[in-house]
Design an enzyme around this catalytic site. Structure first.
Site, PDB file in Angstrom:
ATOM      1  N   GLY A   1     -16.265 -13.524  -0.272  1.00 58.51           N
ATOM      2  CA  GLY A   1     -16.149 -12.106  -0.639  1.00 58.51           C
ATOM      3  C   GLY A   1     -15.812 -11.942  -2.095  1.00 58.51           C
TER       4      GLY A   1
ATOM      5  N   GLY B   1      -7.315  -2.533  -6.575  1.00 55.56           N
ATOM      6  CA  GLY B   1      -6.269  -1.563  -6.909  1.00 55.56           C
ATOM      7  C   GLY B   1      -4.965  -2.254  -7.283  1.00 55.56           C
TER       8      GLY B   1
ATOM      9  N   LYS C   1       0.798  -1.235   0.000  1.00 53.44           N
ATOM     10  CA  LYS C   1       0.000   0.000   0.000  1.00 53.44           C
ATOM     11  C   LYS C   1       0.832   1.287   0.000  1.00 53.44           C
ATOM     12  CE  LYS C   1      -4.572  -1.178   0.559  1.00 53.44           C
ATOM     13  NZ  LYS C   1      -4.558  -2.573   0.924  1.00 53.44           N
TER      14      LYS C   1
ATOM     15  N   SER D   1       0.925  -9.934  -0.765  1.00 54.11           N
ATOM     16  CA  SER D   1       0.593  -8.506  -0.658  1.00 54.11           C
ATOM     17  C   SER D   1       0.990  -7.857   0.660  1.00 54.11           C
ATOM     18  CB  SER D   1      -0.905  -8.309  -0.891  1.00 54.11           C
ATOM     19  OG  SER D   1      -1.646  -9.068   0.040  1.00 54.11           O
TER      20      SER D   1
ATOM     21  N   ASP E   1       4.477 -17.125 -17.169  1.00 56.87           N
ATOM     22  CA  ASP E   1       3.273 -17.577 -17.889  1.00 56.87           C
ATOM     23  C   ASP E   1       2.002 -17.172 -17.154  1.00 56.87           C
ATOM     24  OD1 ASP E   1       4.729 -19.191 -19.918  1.00 56.87           O
ATOM     25  OD2 ASP E   1       5.339 -20.334 -18.131  1.00 56.87           O
TER      26      ASP E   1
ATOM     27  N   GLU F   1      -9.899 -14.056  -4.852  1.00 50.51           N
ATOM     28  CA  GLU F   1     -10.741 -13.505  -3.786  1.00 50.51           C
ATOM     29  C   GLU F   1     -11.130 -14.607  -2.805  1.00 50.51           C
ATOM     30  OE1 GLU F   1     -13.516  -9.951  -5.188  1.00 50.51           O
ATOM     31  OE2 GLU F   1     -13.992 -11.803  -6.266  1.00 50.51           O
TER      32      GLU F   1
ATOM     33  N   SER G   1      -8.836   1.299   8.600  1.00 48.80           N
ATOM     34  CA  SER G   1      -8.245   0.798   9.839  1.00 48.80           C
ATOM     35  C   SER G   1      -7.100  -0.134   9.495  1.00 48.80           C
ATOM     36  CB  SER G   1      -9.300   0.056  10.654  1.00 48.80           C
ATOM     37  OG  SER G   1      -9.891  -0.931   9.847  1.00 48.80           O
TER      38      SER G   1
ATOM     39  N   ASP H   1     -16.933 -10.297  -4.667  1.00 46.26           N
ATOM     40  CA  ASP H   1     -17.612  -9.183  -5.348  1.00 46.26           C
ATOM     41  C   ASP H   1     -17.052  -8.924  -6.746  1.00 46.26           C
ATOM     42  OD1 ASP H   1     -15.554  -8.483  -3.333  1.00 46.26           O
ATOM     43  OD2 ASP H   1     -15.633  -6.504  -4.241  1.00 46.26           O
TER      44      ASP H   1
HETATM   45  C1  LIG Z   1      -5.333  -3.555   0.675  1.00 46.81           C
HETATM   46  C2  LIG Z   1      -4.791  -4.920   0.667  1.00 46.81           C
HETATM   47  C3  LIG Z   1      -5.235  -5.867  -0.268  1.00 46.81           C
HETATM   48  C4  LIG Z   1      -6.306  -5.572  -1.293  1.00 46.81           C
HETATM   49  O1  LIG Z   1      -5.890  -4.596  -2.204  1.00 46.81           O
HETATM   50  P1  LIG Z   1      -6.910  -3.934  -3.250  1.00 46.81           P
HETATM   51  O2  LIG Z   1      -6.110  -2.951  -3.987  1.00 46.81           O
HETATM   52  O3  LIG Z   1      -8.026  -3.317  -2.456  1.00 46.81           O
HETATM   53  O4  LIG Z   1      -7.436  -5.041  -4.093  1.00 46.81           O
HETATM   54  C5  LIG Z   1      -4.644  -7.119  -0.253  1.00 46.81           C
HETATM   55  N1  LIG Z   1      -3.693  -7.447   0.650  1.00 46.81           N
HETATM   56  C6  LIG Z   1      -3.252  -6.567   1.562  1.00 46.81           C
HETATM   57  C7  LIG Z   1      -2.197  -6.990   2.510  1.00 46.81           C
HETATM   58  C8  LIG Z   1      -3.776  -5.273   1.596  1.00 46.81           C
HETATM   59  O5  LIG Z   1      -3.331  -4.393   2.517  1.00 46.81           O
END
Ligand SMILES: *Cc1c(COP(=O)(O)O)cnc(C)c1O
Length: 326
Positions: free
Chosen positions: A215, A189, A60, A311, A179, A211, A85, A217
């Site tokens: 959830g 995002g 982020k 992520s 691939d 997903e 949060s 969506d």
């Molecule tokens: C925000 C976040 C996501 C989801 O990201 P989007 O851009 O909303 O799809 C996934 N993993 C972590 C660790 C995040 O902080």
């Protein structure tokens, strides 16, 4: 349905490349790890892009910093506002600190004390609200108006998407010839930014969003051909508890994604354990979506080179210990 009279301004790969320049010396170029165990199990080669090792513990920071770096001098003077949060709050707080501008974060009053402390630790002001009786968007709009601050949304924003896309840009530069690429998906995002990079740098690479099954969506929206809003999902993947993609993220996902697959909480826990035991890394439940999707999404990966975006790694330690012990 309301008519949208102004055409959407979609970000492009040039915006991702410009974001990468801005992020030099600010965001880490995170490592790419491999695991012989998982490669043998799948008969494929997996490459893990470790945004759990990014500053603030998640990708982020990329989008937040890119958005704030593009503020006008007037916007900089008044600062940035976010309601979150989670990891977006800390990312905005750190980005504002680096750029020496004020930041205000609107959080539910029952948010974990550790998250509030971390956000304040980066110098942001935290304003709390009651999530059952108050509307956070109304509060944020009022504060933004009173103080002249600029609201930065967590995913449905050009500069945020462009920043997140630098994650896949780095991975595809470090590991040519992928691939497949698996990316977790909340509001989309990260996925839509990564799609821009994949289109430009590895057009043959098939990109899947992942997903939680409760959830889904974005999956539902893709199937329906328009944005579908769901109730706040119950899942351990707290970063993917979004109710709907945004109009910008959905437009990009719809255009470029191969498909969206879903996984269960049980499969996320297995992936968390795999990361801890075999790869010695702490991953938060949402961060494990991508691997779980590669393992259980029903896509034949044998012989392929596969990118996995991890992520983030921000998880309360007691909660994490329970996942590992279960
Ligand atoms: C925000 C976040 C996501 C989801 O990201 P989007 O851009 O909303 O799809 C996934 N993993 C972590 C660790 C995040 O902080």
């Amino acid at each position: 349905m309301t008519m949208n009279t102004s055409p959407l301004q979609l970000p492009t790969y040039d915006d991702v490349a410009a974001a990468a320049e801005r992020l030099k010396g600010v965001a880490h170029r995170t490592p790419v790890l491999t695991s012989r165990t998982v490669d043998e199990k799948l008969g494929a080669q997996l490459f893990f892009k470790c945004e759990n090792l990014q500053r603030v513990g998640a990708f982020k920071l990329r989008g937040a910093y890119n958005a704030l770096a593009r503020f006008s001098p007037e916007q900089r003077r008044h600062g940035a506002l976010a309601f979150s949060s989670g990891n977006h709050a800390q990312a905005i707080a750190l980005a504002a600190q680096i750029l020496d501008m004020p930041a205000l974060i609107v959080m539910p009053e029952d948010a974990p004390a550790s998250k509030m402390a971390a956000t304040r630790g980066y110098g942001a002001q935290v304003v709390t609200y009651n999530r059952f009786t108050e509307d956070r968007e109304a509060i944020a709009a009022k504060l933004a108006g009173e103080r002249g601050m600029t609201l930065v949304p967590p995913y449905n924003h050009r500069d945020v998407i462009a920043g997140q896309g630098t994650t896949a840009k780095e991975l595809l530069e470090d590991v040519p010839g992928l691939d497949y690429l698996f990316v977790c998906t909340g509001g989309g995002g990260l996925l839509s930014g990564c799609l821009l990079s994949a289109r430009a740098l590895a057009p043959q690479c098939k990109v899947y969003g992942v997903e939680p099954e409760t959830g889904n969506d974005v999956q539902q929206s893709l199937r329906a051909g328009h944005i579908v809003r769901i109730d706040t999902p119950h899942t351990i993947a707290d970063g993917a508890q979004t109710q709907a993609p945004g109009d910008i993220t959905f437009a990009l996902i719809r255009q470029y994604v191969q498909d969206i697959v879903t996984v269960s909480d049980e499969q996320l826990v297995q992936a968390l354990r795999f990361y801890a035991e075999r790869m010695k890394i702490v991953v938060e439940p949402t961060g494990a979506l991508s691997l779980a999707g590669a393992l259980h999404g029903g896509i034949k990966l044998s012989g392929a080179r596969v990118g996995i975006v991890i992520s983030g790694g921000n998880v309360d330690l007691e909660r994490y210990a329970r996942f590992l012990a279960d």
